[in-house]
Design an enzyme around this catalytic site. Structure first.
Site, PDB file in Angstrom:
ATOM      1  N   ASP A 182       9.356  -5.014  -1.513  1.00  0.00           N
ATOM      2  CA  ASP A 182       9.165  -5.401  -0.118  1.00  0.00           C
ATOM      3  C   ASP A 182      10.243  -4.771   0.763  1.00  0.00           C
ATOM      4  O   ASP A 182      11.417  -4.756   0.416  1.00  0.00           O
ATOM      5  CB  ASP A 182       9.229  -6.922  -0.007  1.00  0.00           C
ATOM      6  CG  ASP A 182       8.833  -7.426   1.363  1.00  0.00           C
ATOM      7  OD1 ASP A 182       8.138  -6.703   2.093  1.00  0.00           O
ATOM      8  OD2 ASP A 182       9.204  -8.565   1.695  1.00  0.00           O
ATOM      9  N   CYS A 226      -0.284  -6.086   1.174  1.00  0.00           N
ATOM     10  CA  CYS A 226       0.955  -6.534   0.552  1.00  0.00           C
ATOM     11  C   CYS A 226       0.937  -8.043   0.787  1.00  0.00           C
ATOM     12  O   CYS A 226      -0.148  -8.622   0.851  1.00  0.00           O
ATOM     13  CB  CYS A 226       2.167  -5.814   1.135  1.00  0.00           C
ATOM     14  SG  CYS A 226       2.204  -5.675   2.933  1.00  0.00           S
TER      15      CYS A 226
END
Length: 169
Positions: free
Chosen positions: A74, A108
């Protein structure tokens, strides 16, 4: 009677030339059917999961959508191996000018970092300037692409192909 479950956040449809993407946040086992409905509405044939996922892809696969896992950390730009996988999928999906108007969905966790950066890379490969690609994505998905990812796209990413649908050289 139970109320139908909706997608958590509105999907963002991004199109450039023959490239078609649907940027979403991560489905859950509870709302996956709502995402499948969105996939059908946008002719999604491939789903890329750019994060570790806590839902089963089984129902998505049964709906006719292929699922590809391409996780990376991330907030980071994607590693080279993920970019290679991503561009190969784009080349296959959007071959011959994409006359069938196929779409790749990508997510995501929140659909703000990893997923949009992959879409930006595909648009850059198709000839778009990095800042124009980011602006086009942000116009559809506010808050997309963090400062580190933006710097990567603008200063570090090296285009691999010559355009024409994510061609890998």
């Amino acid at each position: 009677m139970a109320m139908p479950v909706a997608v958590a956040n509105k999907p963002s449809f991004v199109e450039h030339r023959h490239l078609r993407f649907l940027i979403i946040d991560a489905p859950t086992d509870v709302n996956v059917e709502a995402y499948i409905k969105e996939f059908k509405a946008h002719n999604v044939v491939e789903l890329v999961r750019a994060c570790e996922c806590g839902y089963s892809p089984e129902r998505i696969i049964k709906s006719g959508v292929s699922v590809h896992d391409m996780p990376f950390p991330d907030g980071d730009p994607p590693p080279d191996a993920i970019i290679t996988q991503w561009l190969a999928l784009c080349a296959k999906t959007f071959a011959k000018g994409n006359p069938d108007k196929r779409t790749i969905a990508v997510h995501c966790v929140a659909g703000l970092g990893r997923a949009p950066v992959l879409v930006a890379i595909a648009m850059i490969e198709e000839g778009m300037e990095p800042l124009d690609a980011v602006a086009a994505i942000r116009a559809k998905r506010r808050g997309a692409i963090n400062a580190r990812q933006l710097h990567y796209l603008e200063h570090s990413y090296k285009k691999r192909g010559g355009g024409g649908g994510c061609v890998i050289m």
